[in-house]
Design a protein around this motif. Structure first.
Motif, mmCIF file in Angstrom:
data_model
loop_
_atom_site.group_PDB
_atom_site.id
_atom_site.type_symbol
_atom_site.label_atom_id
_atom_site.label_comp_id
_atom_site.label_asym_id
_atom_site.label_seq_id
_atom_site.Cartn_x
_atom_site.Cartn_y
_atom_site.Cartn_z
ATOM 1 N N LEU A 21 0.887 -1.105 0.011
ATOM 2 C CA LEU A 21 0.115 0.040 0.106
ATOM 3 C C LEU A 21 0.942 1.297 0.014
ATOM 4 O O LEU A 21 0.600 2.117 -0.735
ATOM 5 C CB LEU A 21 -0.983 0.033 1.148
ATOM 6 C CG LEU A 21 -1.843 1.354 1.520
ATOM 7 C CD1 LEU A 21 -2.602 1.535 0.152
ATOM 8 C CD2 LEU A 21 -2.797 1.195 2.703
ATOM 9 N N SER A 22 1.898 1.366 0.793
ATOM 10 C CA SER A 22 2.918 2.468 0.676
ATOM 11 C C SER A 22 3.588 2.561 -0.668
ATOM 12 O O SER A 22 3.411 3.909 -0.809
ATOM 13 C CB SER A 22 3.922 2.460 2.043
ATOM 14 O OG SER A 22 3.220 2.269 3.239
ATOM 15 N N VAL A 23 3.847 1.663 -1.265
ATOM 16 C CA VAL A 23 4.561 1.924 -2.505
ATOM 17 C C VAL A 23 3.542 2.187 -3.700
ATOM 18 O O VAL A 23 3.811 3.123 -4.347
ATOM 19 C CB VAL A 23 5.196 0.401 -2.867
ATOM 20 C CG1 VAL A 23 5.386 0.183 -4.539
ATOM 21 C CG2 VAL A 23 6.137 0.139 -2.251
ATOM 22 N N ALA A 24 2.190 1.664 -3.597
ATOM 23 C CA ALA A 24 1.079 2.209 -4.490
ATOM 24 C C ALA A 24 0.822 3.579 -4.158
ATOM 25 O O ALA A 24 0.512 4.283 -5.256
ATOM 26 C CB ALA A 24 0.057 1.073 -4.242
ATOM 27 N N LEU A 25 1.082 4.074 -2.780
ATOM 28 C CA LEU A 25 0.545 5.428 -2.552
ATOM 29 C C LEU A 25 1.506 6.510 -3.051
ATOM 30 O O LEU A 25 1.595 7.514 -4.043
ATOM 31 C CB LEU A 25 0.495 5.841 -1.092
ATOM 32 C CG LEU A 25 -0.770 5.103 -0.547
ATOM 33 C CD1 LEU A 25 -0.561 5.317 1.084
ATOM 34 C CD2 LEU A 25 -2.149 6.058 -0.761
ATOM 35 N N ILE A 26 2.944 6.084 -3.030
ATOM 36 C CA ILE A 26 4.062 6.659 -3.515
ATOM 37 C C ILE A 26 3.883 6.781 -5.182
ATOM 38 O O ILE A 26 4.304 7.902 -5.694
ATOM 39 C CB ILE A 26 5.439 6.104 -3.166
ATOM 40 C CG1 ILE A 26 5.542 6.352 -1.618
ATOM 41 C CG2 ILE A 26 6.896 6.924 -3.912
ATOM 42 C CD1 ILE A 26 6.668 5.639 -0.859
ATOM 43 N N ILE A 27 3.718 5.684 -5.656
ATOM 44 C CA ILE A 27 3.544 5.603 -7.272
ATOM 45 C C ILE A 27 2.582 6.461 -7.710
ATOM 46 O O ILE A 27 2.569 7.280 -8.774
ATOM 47 C CB ILE A 27 3.462 4.304 -7.961
ATOM 48 C CG1 ILE A 27 4.913 3.400 -7.425
ATOM 49 C CG2 ILE A 27 3.021 4.059 -9.238
ATOM 50 C CD1 ILE A 27 4.568 2.083 -7.790
ATOM 51 N N PHE A 28 1.450 6.412 -6.808
ATOM 52 C CA PHE A 28 0.161 7.436 -7.253
ATOM 53 C C PHE A 28 0.593 8.792 -6.898
ATOM 54 O O PHE A 28 0.114 9.581 -7.948
ATOM 55 C CB PHE A 28 -1.061 6.925 -6.351
ATOM 56 C CG PHE A 28 -2.096 7.675 -6.388
ATOM 57 C CD1 PHE A 28 -2.967 7.485 -7.660
ATOM 58 C CD2 PHE A 28 -2.683 8.661 -5.626
ATOM 59 C CE1 PHE A 28 -4.043 8.651 -7.945
ATOM 60 C CE2 PHE A 28 -3.873 9.321 -5.619
ATOM 61 C CZ PHE A 28 -4.463 9.532 -6.842
ATOM 62 N N SER A 29 1.238 9.190 -5.996
ATOM 63 C CA SER A 29 1.757 10.436 -5.909
ATOM 64 C C SER A 29 2.633 10.753 -6.930
ATOM 65 O O SER A 29 2.526 11.965 -7.528
ATOM 66 C CB SER A 29 2.388 10.530 -4.684
ATOM 67 O OG SER A 29 2.853 11.993 -4.344
ATOM 68 N N LEU A 30 3.613 10.216 -7.490
ATOM 69 C CA LEU A 30 4.232 10.436 -8.642
ATOM 70 C C LEU A 30 3.529 10.589 -9.888
ATOM 71 O O LEU A 30 3.763 11.630 -10.766
ATOM 72 C CB LEU A 30 5.377 9.336 -8.545
ATOM 73 C CG LEU A 30 6.437 9.526 -9.867
ATOM 74 C CD1 LEU A 30 7.229 10.564 -9.656
ATOM 75 C CD2 LEU A 30 7.164 8.374 -10.091
ATOM 76 N N LEU A 31 2.657 9.877 -10.207
ATOM 77 C CA LEU A 31 1.655 9.992 -11.317
ATOM 78 C C LEU A 31 0.984 11.212 -11.180
ATOM 79 O O LEU A 31 0.921 12.109 -12.223
ATOM 80 C CB LEU A 31 0.799 8.790 -11.430
ATOM 81 C CG LEU A 31 1.273 7.600 -11.930
ATOM 82 C CD1 LEU A 31 0.357 6.420 -11.811
ATOM 83 C CD2 LEU A 31 2.118 7.710 -13.087
ATOM 84 N N LEU A 32 0.390 11.545 -10.072
ATOM 85 C CA LEU A 32 -0.258 12.894 -9.850
ATOM 86 C C LEU A 32 0.763 14.113 -10.085
ATOM 87 O O LEU A 32 0.252 15.008 -10.687
ATOM 88 C CB LEU A 32 -0.936 13.006 -8.312
ATOM 89 C CG LEU A 32 -2.344 12.749 -8.210
ATOM 90 C CD1 LEU A 32 -2.622 12.541 -6.563
ATOM 91 C CD2 LEU A 32 -3.250 13.133 -8.938
ATOM 92 N N SER A 33 1.981 13.915 -9.611
ATOM 93 C CA SER A 33 2.789 15.125 -9.696
ATOM 94 C C SER A 33 3.117 15.117 -11.061
ATOM 95 O O SER A 33 3.169 16.439 -11.656
ATOM 96 C CB SER A 33 3.986 14.661 -8.919
ATOM 97 O OG SER A 33 4.992 15.707 -9.000
ATOM 98 N N LEU A 34 3.160 14.220 -12.072
ATOM 99 C CA LEU A 34 3.532 14.218 -13.367
ATOM 100 C C LEU A 34 2.435 14.946 -14.162
ATOM 101 O O LEU A 34 2.606 15.745 -14.887
ATOM 102 C CB LEU A 34 3.894 12.834 -14.114
ATOM 103 C CG LEU A 34 5.149 12.119 -13.599
ATOM 104 C CD1 LEU A 34 5.365 10.621 -13.905
ATOM 105 C CD2 LEU A 34 6.286 13.196 -14.346
ATOM 106 N N VAL A 35 1.024 14.629 -13.859
ATOM 107 C CA VAL A 35 -0.178 15.209 -14.271
ATOM 108 C C VAL A 35 -0.129 16.674 -14.023
ATOM 109 O O VAL A 35 -0.424 17.608 -14.869
ATOM 110 C CB VAL A 35 -1.370 14.522 -13.916
ATOM 111 C CG1 VAL A 35 -2.453 15.147 -14.184
ATOM 112 C CG2 VAL A 35 -1.408 12.929 -14.577
ATOM 113 N N ALA A 36 -0.004 16.919 -12.540
ATOM 114 C CA ALA A 36 0.181 18.694 -12.189
ATOM 115 C C ALA A 36 1.330 19.242 -13.175
ATOM 116 O O ALA A 36 1.096 20.315 -13.426
ATOM 117 C CB ALA A 36 0.347 18.347 -10.779
#
Length: 134
Positions: A21-36
């Motif tokens: 779950l922690s890894v998935a949260l970090i990957i999700f955050s990275l993807l959101l950051s790229l979109v932003a």
């Protein structure tokens, strides 16, 4: 160097640490950051930090039972998705050499060699026999 590792080991003692779950949260955050970054939206960039903060909170938490329950709930949702993805990868990898069939009785996925003509397939799980053309 060894003293630093010992201090880190002592600091992490009794804490939950990382999990899927922690890894998935970090990957999700990275993807959101790229979109932003692509959109140039600072609000989305701020929101992108929230999953990382939550992941760090979970990693350093001493309430291991609660974190374990959160991870178990996540894995209940994630495991079927991961299993489907691995099956699709394997189908693509074996496209020239094998065919995949589902057992009509138990719905188990079976891999058989390609180019053998009409064969009788025996499911290793339920022992049901059925004919298919490969």
């Amino acid at each position: 160097m060894m003293a630093l590792m010992e201090k880190l080991r002592k600091f992490m003692y009794g804490r939950y640490g990382g999990d899927k779950l922690s890894v998935a949260l970090i990957i999700f955050s990275l993807l959101l950051s790229l979109v932003a970054g692509a959109l140039g939206n600072w609000i989305v960039q701020l929101v992108a930090y929230l999953p990382v903060i939550w992941a760090l909170f979970r990693m350093f938490s001493k309430n291991t039972q609660a974190r374990y329950k959160e991870n178990a709930a996540f894995l209940k949702l994630w495991n079927p998705v991961e299993k489907w993805g691995k099956l699709q990868y394997n189908k693509l990898r074996d496209i020239k050499t094998h065919r995949y069939f589902h057992c009509p009785n138990c719905k188990n996925t079976l891999r058989v060699p390609k180019g053998k003509g009409e064969i009788t397939i025996t499911c290793p799980v339920c022992k049901h026999k059925f004919d298919r053309k490969t």
